[in-house]
Design an enzyme around this catalytic site. Structure first.
Site, PDB file in Angstrom:
ATOM      1  N   TYR A  99      39.268  -3.696  24.507  1.00  0.00           N
ATOM      2  CA  TYR A  99      38.579  -3.591  23.218  1.00  0.00           C
ATOM      3  C   TYR A  99      38.714  -2.173  22.657  1.00  0.00           C
ATOM      4  CZ  TYR A  99      34.409  -3.530  20.139  1.00  0.00           C
ATOM      5  OH  TYR A  99      33.535  -3.414  19.084  1.00  0.00           O
ATOM      6  N   GLY A 145      35.705 -12.810  10.068  1.00  0.00           N
ATOM      7  CA  GLY A 145      34.665 -12.785  11.098  1.00  0.00           C
ATOM      8  C   GLY A 145      33.288 -12.951  10.479  1.00  0.00           C
ATOM      9  N   ILE A 155      37.249 -18.192  11.998  1.00  0.00           N
ATOM     10  CA  ILE A 155      38.003 -19.177  12.783  1.00  0.00           C
ATOM     11  C   ILE A 155      37.056 -20.280  13.251  1.00  0.00           C
ATOM     12  CG2 ILE A 155      37.619 -17.973  14.976  1.00  0.00           C
ATOM     13  CD1 ILE A 155      40.975 -19.493  14.046  1.00  0.00           C
ATOM     14  N   ARG A 156      35.739 -20.022  13.057  1.00  0.00           N
ATOM     15  CA  ARG A 156      34.751 -21.054  13.392  1.00  0.00           C
ATOM     16  C   ARG A 156      34.335 -21.742  12.092  1.00  0.00           C
ATOM     17  NH1 ARG A 156      31.318 -16.625  16.594  1.00  0.00           N
ATOM     18  NH2 ARG A 156      32.377 -15.393  14.995  1.00  0.00           N
ATOM     19  N   LYS A 201      40.796  -0.788  19.315  1.00  0.00           N
ATOM     20  CA  LYS A 201      40.069  -0.134  18.219  1.00  0.00           C
ATOM     21  C   LYS A 201      40.643   1.261  17.945  1.00  0.00           C
ATOM     22  CE  LYS A 201      37.198  -3.190  16.613  1.00  0.00           C
ATOM     23  NZ  LYS A 201      37.310  -3.668  15.223  1.00  0.00           N
ATOM     24  N   LEU A 260      27.449  -9.653  12.852  1.00  0.00           N
ATOM     25  CA  LEU A 260      27.405  -8.721  11.713  1.00  0.00           C
ATOM     26  C   LEU A 260      27.887  -9.378  10.431  1.00  0.00           C
ATOM     27  CD1 LEU A 260      28.745  -5.495  13.448  1.00  0.00           C
ATOM     28  CD2 LEU A 260      26.415  -6.377  13.320  1.00  0.00           C
ATOM     29  N   LEU A 263      31.175 -15.278  10.311  1.00  0.00           N
ATOM     30  CA  LEU A 263      30.114 -16.065  10.977  1.00  0.00           C
ATOM     31  C   LEU A 263      29.628 -15.389  12.249  1.00  0.00           C
ATOM     32  CD1 LEU A 263      31.514 -19.685  10.464  1.00  0.00           C
ATOM     33  CD2 LEU A 263      29.833 -18.446   9.083  1.00  0.00           C
ATOM     34  N   GLY A 264      30.035 -14.154  12.468  1.00  0.00           N
ATOM     35  CA  GLY A 264      29.593 -13.405  13.653  1.00  0.00           C
ATOM     36  C   GLY A 264      28.262 -12.717  13.414  1.00  0.00           C
TER      37      GLY A 264
HETATM   38  C1  VAH Z   1      30.144  -4.399  22.205  1.00  0.00           C
HETATM   39  N1  VAH Z   1      28.432  -4.735  20.486  1.00  0.00           N
HETATM   40  O1  VAH Z   1      29.227  -4.223  22.973  1.00  0.00           O
HETATM   41  C2  VAH Z   1      29.819  -4.345  20.712  1.00  0.00           C
HETATM   42  C3  VAH Z   1      29.997  -2.958  20.208  1.00  0.00           C
HETATM   43  C4  VAH Z   1      29.251  -0.672  20.544  1.00  0.00           C
HETATM   44  C5  VAH Z   1      29.414  -1.935  21.175  1.00  0.00           C
HETATM   45  O2  VAH Z   1      31.302  -2.664  19.928  1.00  0.00           O
HETATM   46  O3  VAH Z   1      31.275  -4.605  22.555  1.00  0.00           O
END
Ligand code: VAH
Length: 322
Positions: free
Chosen positions: A142, A6, A33-34, A146, A11, A8-9
């Site tokens: 998401y 990741g 992947i980019r 995580k 962070l 190129l994202g």
């Molecule tokens: C999001 N910037 O908004 C990310 C992060 C804390 C938020 O995980 O999904």
């Protein structure tokens, strides 16, 4: 050597640039992947880049062996808002992608950092000064992926001795890199809109308080955790916080200090429900105790850094006098 997925994202670009400065350009292998297109703020474009899909286990193993990788920073993930729109793909990238990297860390004895997020908490989690160990129960794809990452990383540490490390990131503000489809992206978008059109339609309600951090604090803290002697760590996953603010507070700060006639409108969308399920502030005292976490930027300092940094992007450079 370090492999950053990741890369190129929002962070990844900042982390690779800082790591290459500190550890040597050739010692940090960037992958994504980019493709590294022109215009991306890549400070050391001569550094090694490998086009890789984290779903491709054999290719990841090839990179780890060929480049003699011993640290991995796994930044590949689909963030909160985009993951709700593409759940099947998000489960693949966030779960299978992480499992590939974790299994390779076990086999090849790699130190592995993968960021968690305030999004790993849910609606039943205590919202103020949320501790490291508490109710999780996220209700977003998401957040669920995580929590899976945190639990599996801890399991691999306990069962197989994998040196897995993680920190729950707040929303991250950055000047040079653009956010990747999260719920906290408003805190970056607002500065670009304010400087372009002197107005912004905010997709969160004015009082939505969320933990936020400036990107250099995030990168510095991540490297501190990665470099900490393993005996200093009393747990695998740490809360990491700097300050918390609301869209209304950003609105006031911008009008008071930079643009008195800035016009903020509130048009909440599906991201409001995501933000409402997250904490308003985190207790990160264990990160401060165990590995010396100490953020430099509070809200006022973040706003100043963002406004001045992004304003410079919109100030037309003086054309060379013929
Ligand atoms: C999001 N910037 O908004 C990310 C992060 C804390 C938020 O995980 O999904």
């Amino acid at each position: 050597r370090v492999l950053v997925t990741g890369s190129l994202g929002q962070l990844g670009l900042a982390l690779v640039n800082e790591m290459r400065t500190r550890y040597g350009v050739g010692n940090v292998v960037a992958s994504d992947i980019r493709k590294p297109t022109a215009g991306l703020p890549i400070a050391h474009p001569e550094g090694p880049f490998v086009y890789a899909d984290v779903m491709n286990y054999p290719l990841l193993e090839r990179i780890i062996v060929d480049f003699q990788i011993d640290w991995v920073v796994h930044y590949s993930a689909m963030l909160s808002a985009v993951a709700e729109k593409e759940p099947a793909r998000a489960l693949n990238v966030n779960i299978t992608g992480f499992q590939n990297v974790l299994e390779l860390s076990r086999i090849h004895k790699l130190r592995l950092f993968c960021p968690s997020t305030i999004g790993a908490f849910g609606p039943q989690t205590p919202k103020i000064n949320t501790p490291d160990l508490t109710i999780m129960n996220p209700n977003t794809i998401y957040g669920i992926t995580k929590v899976h990452m945190e639990l599996l990383g801890e399991y691999y540490h306990e069962k197989f001795g994998v040196d897995f490390r993680s920190a729950r990131y707040p929303g991250i503000l950055s000047v040079d890199t653009m956010p990747g489809g999260g719920t906290t992206d408003y805190a970056i978008d607002i500065f670009h809109h304010a400087l372009q059109t002197n107005s912004y339609n905010c997709f969160l309600k004015p009082e939505t308080r969320l933990p936020m951090m400036y990107i250099s604090d995030c990168i510095e803290g991540t490297l501190q955790l990665m470099e900490a002697p393993v005996e200093k760590l009393t747990q695998r996953v740490y809360n990491m916080a700097a300050d918390s603010f609301t869209p209304a507070e950003l609105d006031v700060a911008i009008r008071e200090h930079y643009a008195p006639d800035f016009q903020m409108n509130y048009v909440p969308d599906s991201r409001q429900a995501i933000a409402d399920s997250w904490p308003a502030s985190l207790d990160d005292s264990l990160a401060r105790r165990d590995w010396g976490w100490k953020p430099q930027y509070d809200t006022a300092a973040m706003v100043h850094k963002m406004w001045t940094g992004i304003a410079a992007q919109y100030t037309p450079r003086p054309t060379k006098l013929e």
